[in-house]
Design an enzyme around this catalytic site. Structure first.
Site, PDB file in Angstrom:
ATOM      1  N   GLU A  32      -9.018  -7.619   3.703  1.00 24.27           N
ATOM      2  CA  GLU A  32      -8.140  -8.501   2.974  1.00 24.27           C
ATOM      3  C   GLU A  32      -7.541  -9.554   4.078  1.00 24.27           C
ATOM      4  OE1 GLU A  32      -5.802  -5.662   0.472  1.00 24.27           O
ATOM      5  OE2 GLU A  32      -7.691  -5.454  -0.472  1.00 24.27           O
ATOM      6  N   TYR A  50       0.792  -1.089  -0.047  1.00 28.15           N
ATOM      7  CA  TYR A  50      -0.044  -0.028  -0.059  1.00 28.15           C
ATOM      8  C   TYR A  50       0.887   1.469  -0.010  1.00 28.15           C
ATOM      9  CZ  TYR A  50      -4.633  -2.448   0.016  1.00 28.15           C
ATOM     10  OH  TYR A  50      -5.697  -3.085  -0.387  1.00 28.15           O
TER      11      TYR A  50
HETATM   12  C1  HEM Z   1      -7.355  -3.826  -8.920  1.00 27.28           C
HETATM   13  C2  HEM Z   1      -8.516  -0.199  -5.769  1.00 27.28           C
HETATM   14  C3  HEM Z   1      -4.239  -0.809  -3.871  1.00 27.28           C
HETATM   15  C4  HEM Z   1      -3.018  -4.385  -6.967  1.00 27.28           C
HETATM   16  C5  HEM Z   1      -8.226  -2.964  -8.340  1.00 27.28           C
HETATM   17  C6  HEM Z   1      -9.506  -2.384  -8.496  1.00 27.28           C
HETATM   18  C7  HEM Z   1      -9.942  -1.247  -7.686  1.00 27.28           C
HETATM   19  C8  HEM Z   1      -8.629  -1.161  -6.745  1.00 27.28           C
HETATM   20  C9  HEM Z   1     -10.789  -0.481  -7.591  1.00 27.28           C
HETATM   21  C10 HEM Z   1     -10.329  -2.867  -9.698  1.00 27.28           C
HETATM   22  C11 HEM Z   1     -11.342  -3.980  -9.130  1.00 27.28           C
HETATM   23  C12 HEM Z   1     -12.212  -4.587  -9.953  1.00 27.28           C
HETATM   24  O1  HEM Z   1     -11.579  -5.539 -10.781  1.00 27.28           O
HETATM   25  O2  HEM Z   1     -13.227  -4.519 -10.094  1.00 27.28           O
HETATM   26  C13 HEM Z   1      -7.456   0.039  -5.004  1.00 27.28           C
HETATM   27  C14 HEM Z   1      -7.316   0.992  -3.979  1.00 27.28           C
HETATM   28  C15 HEM Z   1      -5.916   0.798  -3.413  1.00 27.28           C
HETATM   29  C16 HEM Z   1      -5.520  -0.226  -3.974  1.00 27.28           C
HETATM   30  C17 HEM Z   1      -8.392   2.145  -3.638  1.00 27.28           C
HETATM   31  C18 HEM Z   1      -5.445   1.819  -2.310  1.00 27.28           C
HETATM   32  C19 HEM Z   1      -6.109   2.353  -1.269  1.00 27.28           C
HETATM   33  C20 HEM Z   1      -3.363  -1.724  -4.347  1.00 27.28           C
HETATM   34  C21 HEM Z   1      -2.209  -2.253  -4.129  1.00 27.28           C
HETATM   35  C22 HEM Z   1      -1.781  -3.309  -4.930  1.00 27.28           C
HETATM   36  C23 HEM Z   1      -3.228  -3.398  -5.676  1.00 27.28           C
HETATM   37  C24 HEM Z   1      -1.445  -1.819  -2.777  1.00 27.28           C
HETATM   38  C25 HEM Z   1      -0.675  -3.695  -5.116  1.00 27.28           C
HETATM   39  C26 HEM Z   1       0.256  -3.567  -5.659  1.00 27.28           C
HETATM   40  C27 HEM Z   1      -4.323  -4.411  -7.900  1.00 27.28           C
HETATM   41  C28 HEM Z   1      -4.328  -5.043  -8.864  1.00 27.28           C
HETATM   42  C29 HEM Z   1      -5.586  -5.190  -9.502  1.00 27.28           C
HETATM   43  C30 HEM Z   1      -6.193  -4.094  -8.503  1.00 27.28           C
HETATM   44  C31 HEM Z   1      -3.024  -6.124  -9.295  1.00 27.28           C
HETATM   45  C32 HEM Z   1      -6.164  -5.889 -10.705  1.00 27.28           C
HETATM   46  C33 HEM Z   1      -5.799  -5.069 -11.832  1.00 27.28           C
HETATM   47  C34 HEM Z   1      -5.621  -5.609 -13.243  1.00 27.28           C
HETATM   48  O3  HEM Z   1      -5.552  -6.750 -13.202  1.00 27.28           O
HETATM   49  O4  HEM Z   1      -5.266  -5.037 -14.128  1.00 27.28           O
HETATM   50  N1  HEM Z   1      -7.777  -1.990  -7.091  1.00 27.28           N
HETATM   51  N2  HEM Z   1      -6.286  -0.753  -4.976  1.00 27.28           N
HETATM   52  N3  HEM Z   1      -3.930  -2.498  -5.535  1.00 27.28           N
HETATM   53  N4  HEM Z   1      -5.322  -3.782  -7.739  1.00 27.28           N
HETATM   54 FE1  HEM Z   1      -5.819  -2.194  -6.234  1.00 27.28          FE
END
Ligand code: HEM
Length: 391
Positions: free
Chosen positions: A140, A98
């Site tokens: 999580e 994060y």
């Molecule tokens: C996907 C929000 C932090 C990795 C997503 C999605 C949202 C989101 C809205 C799309 C969900 C869907 O598929 O419907 C956030 C928010 C964060 C955060 C608000 C911080 C407050 C992180 C962190 C990581 C991460 C720290 C790790 C590196 C990912 C990955 C995906 C994802 C790998 C899938 C995207 C893809 O496959 O292209 N996140 N996230 N996120 N997030 Fe986060």
């Protein structure tokens, strides 16, 4: 809850941030991947990176969260947080990542807003970020703790492959090591991780379509997208006996065997959660009233049709309606020509589940709302990134 100091700052700057998201996001990802190229190997989908609208989900959801903090203080957008947390856990996102996302997101915001980003504004948005991050981290951790093992991925061997519908194949896997496997729930998905031709690993989420309660068997049904990156590899290169990596099962859109009358409306390959739910309900001897609605191009294109009809036949209170764009309209399937219309199927107290392509879901959701079903009783599952979340 936002601090009293940050509240007016967020309220005043929300429109600017929301408007700038589309230019902040590409810069954020460029920075993130330049500093952490390993995140493109087996975590982030490079197909989603090519797709502009989907890229915005992450940053966009922070704006949605901020809107909630301002408009409904004390209430958190549970559905959105749960959806993101389940996606994250299926990908192995951990607390330590994060601060990395924070750094690159806020560097991108600083570059985009320039002098307009006062220390006061930066501080207020930092507060929003960490409120959301901590809410996600908490969910999580809880999700990881519910699993039968502490692994993100374990190896699974392909033991069966069955063609179904047109261009869709069901793949069944059994564990390739001794790691205890979690029993899944109907409606849940797994992340599938595989190396692509250039050796870079990619991940996709697939709903479990069958054999849900057998912990040592995972079945997914994959529609071929000839222009996609992942589905051609799984369709064409994966042979019986091959081993790939599967995550534990995640997803909170779970269908129970008891409760209000259920209306499950799906289109195309969107029927996978419905097929899983019906099979599980039938195996549990459920007496729940279920209306199954499915739309497809033609009868033969309907994936998992046999499995779904078999389950429906075992459910005493299940009825079926189908819509086909062309070809025959079998009476026993209660088939109609053209696009689905839910309206007639909706009892006032119905619980509605939708799964299919976005235009289908927009239409189906509008029909359900017009028929008087409250929004909180309309559940939906989007393929890939949930672009509705950030809308
Ligand atoms: C996907 C929000 C932090 C990795 C997503 C999605 C949202 C989101 C809205 C799309 C969900 C869907 O598929 O419907 C956030 C928010 C964060 C955060 C608000 C911080 C407050 C992180 C962190 C990581 C991460 C720290 C790790 C590196 C990912 C990955 C995906 C994802 C790998 C899938 C995207 C893809 O496959 O292209 N996140 N996230 N996120 N997030 Fe986060």
């Amino acid at each position: 809850m936002l601090s009293t100091k940050s509240f007016p700052v967020i309220e005043a700057t929300l429109p600017i941030i929301a408007e700038r998201i589309s230019s902040i996001t590409p810069n954020f990802y460029n920075r993130l991947f330049a500093a952490h190229p390993e995140l493109l190997d087996g975590i982030f989908s490079r197909s989603n990176q090519k797709n502009g609208t989907q890229q915005q989900a992450l940053a966009g959801s922070i704006a949605v969260f901020a809107t909630y903090l301002v408009k409904h203080p004390g209430v958190t957008p549970e559905t959105m947080l749960a959806r993101v947390a389940h996606k994250h856990t299926s990908l192995g996102v951990v607390e330590e990542q994060y601060p990395i996302v924070y750094k690159h997101l806020f560097d991108a915001i600083a570059e985009d807003l320039g002098d307009a980003l006062t220390p006061e504004i930066a501080e207020a948005w930092t507060e929003v970020y960490w409120l959301m991050a901590h809410a996600l981290i908490k969910i999580e951790k809880g999700l990881y703790a519910q699993q039968a093992n502490a692994e993100i991925y374990t190896p699974w061997k392909l033991v069966e492959r069955t063609e179904t519908g047109v261009d869709s194949v069901s793949f069944s896997f059994e564990p390739a090591d001794d790691t205890p496997a979690t029993v899944a729930k109907p409606g849940q998905f797994v992340s599938v991780r595989m190396p692509m031709a250039d050796g870079v690993r990619q991940v996709r989420q697939y709903t479990l379509s069958s054999d849900i309660e057998q912990a040592n068997r995972r079945t997914i049904t994959v529609k071929l997208d000839v222009n996609g990156e992942f589905s051609p590899v799984i369709h064409n290169d994966l042979k019986l006996g091959d081993v790939l990596e599967l995550s534990n099962p995640y997803g909170d859109l779970v269908i129970d065997e008891e409760g209000a009358p259920l209306v499950i409306a799906t289109a195309g390959i969107g029927c996978t959660p419905s097929a899983a739910a019906l099979q599980t309900l039938a195996a549990r001897g459920s007496n729940r009233k279920v209306t199954v609605l499915h739309a497809d191009q033609e009868v033969g294109a309907w994936p998992l049709r046999e499995q779904m009809l078999d389950s429906i036949a075992k459910l005493p209170q299940a009825t079926l309606g189908t819509w086909f764009e062309r070809g025959e309209l079998p009476e026993e399937l209660n088939a109609k020509a053209g696009y689905m219309n839910l309206t007639d199927a909706l009892a006032e107290d119905a619980e509605v589940y939708l799964c299919g392509p976005l235009p289908f879901m927009h239409a189906a959701r509008s029909q359900a709302l017009e028929a008087g079903i409250p929004a909180e009783r309309i559940h939906y599952e989007v393929f890939g990134t949930d672009v509705w979340l950030a809308a």
